[in-house]
Write a protein that holds these residues in place. Structure first.
Motif, PDB file in Angstrom:
ATOM      1  N   VAL A  16       3.388   5.903   4.115  1.00 55.05           N
ATOM      2  CA  VAL A  16       2.154   6.459   3.112  1.00 55.05           C
ATOM      3  C   VAL A  16       2.838   7.030   1.991  1.00 55.05           C
ATOM      4  O   VAL A  16       3.724   7.868   1.997  1.00 55.05           O
ATOM      5  CB  VAL A  16       1.079   7.327   3.670  1.00 55.05           C
ATOM      6  CG1 VAL A  16       1.819   8.565   4.426  1.00 55.05           C
ATOM      7  CG2 VAL A  16       0.059   7.591   3.177  1.00 55.05           C
ATOM      8  N   LYS A 407      -5.441   4.858   2.362  1.00 54.19           N
ATOM      9  CA  LYS A 407      -4.196   5.350   2.903  1.00 54.19           C
ATOM     10  C   LYS A 407      -4.236   5.239   4.256  1.00 54.19           C
ATOM     11  O   LYS A 407      -3.179   4.820   5.078  1.00 54.19           O
ATOM     12  CB  LYS A 407      -3.887   6.533   2.192  1.00 54.19           C
ATOM     13  CG  LYS A 407      -3.389   6.813   0.654  1.00 54.19           C
ATOM     14  CD  LYS A 407      -2.868   8.041   0.441  1.00 54.19           C
ATOM     15  CE  LYS A 407      -2.463   8.135  -1.353  1.00 54.19           C
ATOM     16  NZ  LYS A 407      -1.965   9.377  -1.507  1.00 54.19           N
ATOM     17  N   SER A 409      -6.144   3.360   6.331  1.00 55.59           N
ATOM     18  CA  SER A 409      -6.110   1.882   6.541  1.00 55.59           C
ATOM     19  C   SER A 409      -4.735   1.335   6.574  1.00 55.59           C
ATOM     20  O   SER A 409      -4.448   0.605   7.513  1.00 55.59           O
ATOM     21  CB  SER A 409      -7.045   1.000   5.830  1.00 55.59           C
ATOM     22  OG  SER A 409      -8.373   1.756   5.895  1.00 55.59           O
ATOM     23  N   GLY A 410      -4.118   1.771   5.560  1.00 55.57           N
ATOM     24  CA  GLY A 410      -2.670   1.100   5.301  1.00 55.57           C
ATOM     25  C   GLY A 410      -1.824   1.659   6.649  1.00 55.57           C
ATOM     26  O   GLY A 410      -0.989   0.963   6.843  1.00 55.57           O
TER      27      GLY A 410
END
Ligand code: UD1
Length: 419
Positions: A16, A407, A409-410
């Protein structure tokens, strides 16, 4: 009104990118008022509070240009020499608006800034800001809900703050830059965001020593040129993602971060059982199993930041053991407790202390965000709760977290925004 829906139960994994710090960019944008030329600010986070600050600066007459989504140019040369009013409509939505007081007063000799008033987490007075301006020779009156300050040219002085205040240190520091002679700020706040503001001011031509210590010395200059500055990484955003990873038993890397600004938060994550590896601008965290409960006491930097208190409380809710959390900065910063209880947490509050008895699991429920960091703690709790957690009033989150759901979800979380 928008809501965030989280399905709990997945460990966070991946990388992230950490954004520029909210608490650094707001004073830095205000510092643009001090200059005689353009200030270019890089690594600007896309946050609601940034938009509010830009609206305020535009209202005061600054030219604002967005080069790209991360770079903002502030041109103060068109600010009119009268009408230095920060109106109630803007200040009431964002307390940090009071940070235009020092720059306006120093540069234009006058400022009228609406009193910020109370906010959810406490009364938050501005007496130390006013005391500092007066020490530099300003006439200050508070009337009709406004702080009205005037001065021909401010004069350097010794300012001893009664208590450590981040905002007052920043405001008086900015005012002192254009004052005549030397100013010494004693009992100054030492937060990394103050160091970042000072670095930006120095890039513009200011003469400052000691930022980051409790004694800051400023040699006043006649004028400030423009300059260029990249905002320091957000240590609170980074801390929030690391706690999220630790709670979910995940493994993440925070990039574009500044671990050197996060000492005690990283120590507490280690104490909770996380394995951490830090490079210059990245932090890797891995957590196996359930976190251990940690005790925390919030206090001015370099002690544990109040802006990370709610997130650590969320972690203690599902930790092994009992965590005792003392909040010493704000008198009313436990509003997330009621909401965490709705998710099945076991928390008892006695005055400024919360005693959190870790439970094996939380269960998803509808909850309400009450302030910025409280909202973050509810998202974190939702990430580990069974079933679905819906968080209402998430505009609080957008004030301080850039794209938090994208972020997360990433990193593999099941999270979405709904209208
Ligand atoms: C900043 C941060 C905020 C963080 C806080 C404490 C920004 C934009 N916000 O807020 O995220 O939670 O620091 O780390 O940087 N006080 C007075 N008189 C004053 C000023 C403050 O009594 O004139 C008190 C406040 O009520 C509070 C304490 O001092 O109890 C600390 O406040 P302060 O450091 O000023 O916080 P902010 O600058 O508002």
């Amino acid at each position: 009104m928008q809501k965030i829906v989280v399905q709990g139960g997945l460990p966070l994994r991946g990388e992230v990118r950490i954004s520029g710090a909210k608490n650094a960019v707001l004073p830095i944008l205000c510092a643009g008022l001090l200059a005689d030329a353009e200030l270019v600010v890089r690594n600007v986070p896309n946050l609601h509070d940034v938009k509010t600050t830009l609206r305020l600066l535009a209202e005061l007459g600054c030219g604002i240009t967005l080069d790209d989504s991360f770079t903002i140019r502030i041109d103060p040369t068109r600010v009119r020499n009268h009408d230095h009013v920060a109106p109630y409509e803007l200040v009431k939505t964002m307390r940090a608006s009071v940070l235009v007081l020092g720059p306006l007063l120093a540069k234009f000799g006058a400022a009228e800034v609406s009193l910020p008033g109370g906010c959810a987490i406490g009364s938050r007075p501005v007496d130390q800001h006013i005391k500092g301006m007066q020490a530099l020779g300003a006439d200050v009156v508070v009337e009709h809900g406004f702080i009205k300050a005037r001065a021909k040219r401010l004069k350097g002085a010794r300012v001893v703050f009664d208590m450590v205040s981040v905002g007052a240190t920043e405001n008086v520091l900015m005012a002192a830059i254009l004052a005549e002679g030397r100013t010494v700020l004693e009992n100054a706040a030492k937060e990394p965001e103050i160091v970042d503001l000072a670095e930006c001011l120095v890039a513009m031509g200011a003469r400052i020593e000691g930022a980051g210590s409790d004694r800051i010395v400023v040699e006043g200059v006649e004028r400030l040129g423009g300059g260029e500055h990249a905002v320091v990484a957000d240590r609170i955003e980074a801390g929030t993602f690391l706690v999220a990873a630790a709670m979910t038993g995940g493994a993440i890397t925070a990039t574009h971060a500044r671990p050197d600004t996060m000492g005690v938060v990283l120590d507490k994550l280690r104490e909770a059982g996380a394995a951490l590896e830090c490079g210059e601008d990245r932090i890797q965290l891995e957590m196996r199993g359930r976190p251990r409960a940690v005790n925390i006491t919030t206090a001015p930097h370099p002690a544990f930041p109040t802006d990370m208190q709610a997130q650590f409380m969320a972690m203690d809710c599902i930790a092994d053991g009992v965590g005792v959390i003392n909040e010493t900065i704000f008198e009313n910063r436990f509003m997330h407790v009621q909401e965490l209880l709705r998710l099945g947490a076991d928390i008892r509050v006695e005055g400024h202390t919360a005693i959190v008895r870790g439970v094996e699991s939380l269960s998803g429920a509808p909850v309400m965000a009450t302030d910025l960091r409280a909202s973050a703690s509810l998202v974190l709790a939702g990430l580990v709760a069974s079933g679905e957690t819906t968080i209402d009033r998430i505009y609080h989150l957008d004030r301080g977290y850039e794209n938090i759901e994208a972020k997360l979800s990433g990193l593999g979380a099941r999270i979405r925004r709904i209208d």
